[in-house]
Write a protein that holds these residues in place. Sequence first.
Motif, PDB file in Angstrom:
ATOM      1  N   GLN A  25       4.730   9.765   7.004  1.00 17.63           N
ATOM      2  CA  GLN A  25       4.745   9.156   5.676  1.00 17.63           C
ATOM      3  C   GLN A  25       6.151   9.202   5.086  1.00 17.63           C
ATOM      4  N   ALA A  26       6.782  10.380   5.179  1.00 15.97           N
ATOM      5  CA  ALA A  26       8.125  10.535   4.624  1.00 15.97           C
ATOM      6  C   ALA A  26       9.120   9.625   5.339  1.00 15.97           C
ATOM      7  N   ALA A  27       8.995   9.532   6.662  1.00 11.70           N
ATOM      8  CA  ALA A  27       9.898   8.666   7.428  1.00 11.70           C
ATOM      9  C   ALA A  27       9.692   7.206   7.056  1.00 11.70           C
ATOM     10  N   GLY A  28       8.436   6.813   6.889  1.00 16.25           N
ATOM     11  CA  GLY A  28       8.149   5.434   6.502  1.00 16.25           C
ATOM     12  C   GLY A  28       8.694   5.110   5.127  1.00 16.25           C
ATOM     13  N   ALA A  29       8.563   6.053   4.187  1.00 14.31           N
ATOM     14  CA  ALA A  29       9.072   5.843   2.833  1.00 14.31           C
ATOM     15  C   ALA A  29      10.594   5.728   2.839  1.00 14.31           C
ATOM     16  N   LYS A  30      11.247   6.564   3.657  1.00 14.98           N
ATOM     17  CA  LYS A  30      12.709   6.519   3.736  1.00 14.98           C
ATOM     18  C   LYS A  30      13.174   5.205   4.350  1.00 14.98           C
ATOM     19  N   ARG A  31      12.471   4.736   5.364  1.00 16.58           N
ATOM     20  CA  ARG A  31      12.826   3.459   5.990  1.00 16.58           C
ATOM     21  C   ARG A  31      12.691   2.315   4.994  1.00 16.58           C
ATOM     22  N   ARG A  32      11.606   2.340   4.197  1.00 16.89           N
ATOM     23  CA  ARG A  32      11.411   1.276   3.205  1.00 16.89           C
ATOM     24  C   ARG A  32      12.502   1.317   2.133  1.00 16.89           C
ATOM     25  N   ARG A  33      12.916   2.520   1.741  1.00 11.54           N
ATOM     26  CA  ARG A  33      14.002   2.633   0.763  1.00 11.54           C
ATOM     27  C   ARG A  33      15.291   2.034   1.321  1.00 11.54           C
ATOM     28  N   LEU A  34      15.551   2.309   2.596  1.00  6.72           N
ATOM     29  CA  LEU A  34      16.754   1.768   3.222  1.00  6.72           C
ATOM     30  C   LEU A  34      16.696   0.247   3.321  1.00  6.72           C
ATOM     31  N   MET A  35      15.534  -0.289   3.635  1.00  5.09           N
ATOM     32  CA  MET A  35      15.396  -1.748   3.720  1.00  5.09           C
ATOM     33  C   MET A  35      15.634  -2.387   2.364  1.00  5.09           C
ATOM     34  N   ALA A  36      15.040  -1.812   1.313  1.00  2.00           N
ATOM     35  CA  ALA A  36      15.223  -2.355  -0.038  1.00  2.00           C
ATOM     36  C   ALA A  36      16.675  -2.234  -0.470  1.00  2.00           C
ATOM     37  N   ALA A  37      17.298  -1.095  -0.149  1.00  4.21           N
ATOM     38  CA  ALA A  37      18.701  -0.900  -0.507  1.00  4.21           C
ATOM     39  C   ALA A  37      19.594  -1.877   0.251  1.00  4.21           C
ATOM     40  N   ALA A  38      19.292  -2.110   1.517  1.00  2.00           N
ATOM     41  CA  ALA A  38      20.079  -3.059   2.306  1.00  2.00           C
ATOM     42  C   ALA A  38      20.020  -4.447   1.696  1.00  2.00           C
ATOM     43  N   ALA A  39      18.827  -4.879   1.300  1.00  2.00           N
ATOM     44  CA  ALA A  39      18.686  -6.205   0.697  1.00  2.00           C
ATOM     45  C   ALA A  39      19.486  -6.302  -0.593  1.00  2.00           C
ATOM     46  N   GLU A  40      19.424  -5.260  -1.411  1.00  2.00           N
ATOM     47  CA  GLU A  40      20.123  -5.279  -2.707  1.00  2.00           C
ATOM     48  C   GLU A  40      21.639  -5.238  -2.535  1.00  2.00           C
ATOM     49  N   VAL A  41      22.122  -4.323  -1.703  1.00  2.00           N
ATOM     50  CA  VAL A  41      23.567  -4.147  -1.567  1.00  2.00           C
ATOM     51  C   VAL A  41      24.203  -5.347  -0.869  1.00  2.00           C
ATOM     52  N   VAL A  42      23.557  -5.849   0.169  1.00  2.00           N
ATOM     53  CA  VAL A  42      24.104  -7.023   0.867  1.00  2.00           C
ATOM     54  C   VAL A  42      24.145  -8.229  -0.063  1.00  2.00           C
ATOM     55  N   MET A  44       0.853  -1.188   0.000  1.00  2.00           N
ATOM     56  CA  MET A  44       0.000   0.000   0.000  1.00  2.00           C
ATOM     57  C   MET A  44       0.885   1.232   0.000  1.00  2.00           C
ATOM     58  N   THR A  45       0.594   2.206  -0.841  1.00  2.00           N
ATOM     59  CA  THR A  45       1.386   3.408  -0.917  1.00  2.00           C
ATOM     60  C   THR A  45       0.913   4.410   0.111  1.00  2.00           C
ATOM     61  N   ASP A  46       1.763   5.390   0.384  1.00  2.00           N
ATOM     62  CA  ASP A  46       1.393   6.407   1.360  1.00  2.00           C
ATOM     63  C   ASP A  46       0.189   7.204   0.919  1.00  2.00           C
ATOM     64  N   SER A  47       0.001   7.361  -0.409  1.00  2.00           N
ATOM     65  CA  SER A  47      -1.126   8.141  -0.904  1.00  2.00           C
ATOM     66  C   SER A  47      -2.453   7.494  -0.573  1.00  2.00           C
ATOM     67  N   LEU A  48      -2.410   6.183  -0.267  1.00  2.00           N
ATOM     68  CA  LEU A  48      -3.635   5.471   0.086  1.00  2.00           C
ATOM     69  C   LEU A  48      -3.914   5.545   1.581  1.00  2.00           C
ATOM     70  N   ASN A  49      -3.094   6.308   2.299  1.00  2.00           N
ATOM     71  CA  ASN A  49      -3.271   6.427   3.742  1.00  2.00           C
ATOM     72  C   ASN A  49      -3.265   7.912   4.106  1.00  2.00           C
ATOM     73  N   PRO A  50      -4.296   8.653   3.637  1.00  2.00           N
ATOM     74  CA  PRO A  50      -4.281  10.109   3.784  1.00  2.00           C
ATOM     75  C   PRO A  50      -4.343  10.584   5.223  1.00  2.00           C
ATOM     76  N   GLY A  51      -4.781   9.744   6.151  1.00  2.00           N
ATOM     77  CA  GLY A  51      -4.879  10.170   7.538  1.00  2.00           C
ATOM     78  C   GLY A  51      -3.545  10.215   8.253  1.00  2.00           C
ATOM     79  N   GLN A  52      -2.505   9.656   7.637  1.00  2.00           N
ATOM     80  CA  GLN A  52      -1.201   9.609   8.291  1.00  2.00           C
ATOM     81  C   GLN A  52      -0.501  10.962   8.185  1.00  2.00           C
ATOM     82  N   ASN A  53       0.215  11.316   9.248  1.00  2.00           N
ATOM     83  CA  ASN A  53       0.984  12.548   9.271  1.00  2.00           C
ATOM     84  C   ASN A  53       2.003  12.554   8.124  1.00  2.00           C
ATOM     85  N   PRO A  54       2.107  13.668   7.360  1.00  2.00           N
ATOM     86  CA  PRO A  54       3.051  13.706   6.234  1.00  2.00           C
ATOM     87  C   PRO A  54       4.487  13.394   6.638  1.00  2.00           C
ATOM     88  N   ARG A  55       4.884  13.869   7.834  1.00  2.00           N
ATOM     89  CA  ARG A  55       6.247  13.578   8.288  1.00  2.00           C
ATOM     90  C   ARG A  55       6.429  12.077   8.533  1.00  2.00           C
TER      91      ARG A  55
END
Length: 204
Positions: free
Chosen positions: A14-31, A1-12
Amino acid sequence: MTDSLNPGQNPRAQAAGAKRRRLMAAAAEVVHRQGVERTTIADIARAADVPTGNVYYYFKTKDDLVAAALAEHSRQLDAVTGELDRLTGPRERLKALVAGWVEQRDLAARFGCPTGTLAAELDKRTEGGLDAEAGKVVRRLLDWVAGQFRELGQPDPDGLALTLVGAYQGMSLLTNALRDPEIMTKEGARLTDWLDSLPDGREG
């Protein structure tokens, strides 16, 4: 589910969650590409396009990032099996799983199986307990595969799951060791033929 589908969530948030997911995906790829020992937090930050200093806000140590990589492997596995579960029957799902493995043959030739190689590397470490976490991801795959054989009416679904997943790990290892993607192609075809040859235990 994307952040746009969760409009009730605080924008900050949302941004933190998106950054965490990017880091998790990057960790899996780089490792996967570099291995645990050669990977630095800076490598993962660069792959995720996140300032290195910001990484420590989400993950305090490299082991935390390795755990995040394992969580990403688990998430990806759930996504794959979720898609496969939409297919009509268990034989079709298992054959599609094999086809997906074969599609990754070029990646396997360069780096091996993402979860298998990580589990093997973590097994050599003497502390941290991450080897057990890697084993849990493999177990999730085994359980899903066994469920398909069970639905197909096979008498030994757990044993057949070990055969299929073990074959995948073996052909991934050989593909990587010999740098030959065609090993995956040929062995994938053998597995598909084997799956086709199994009788449907639900019939008769």
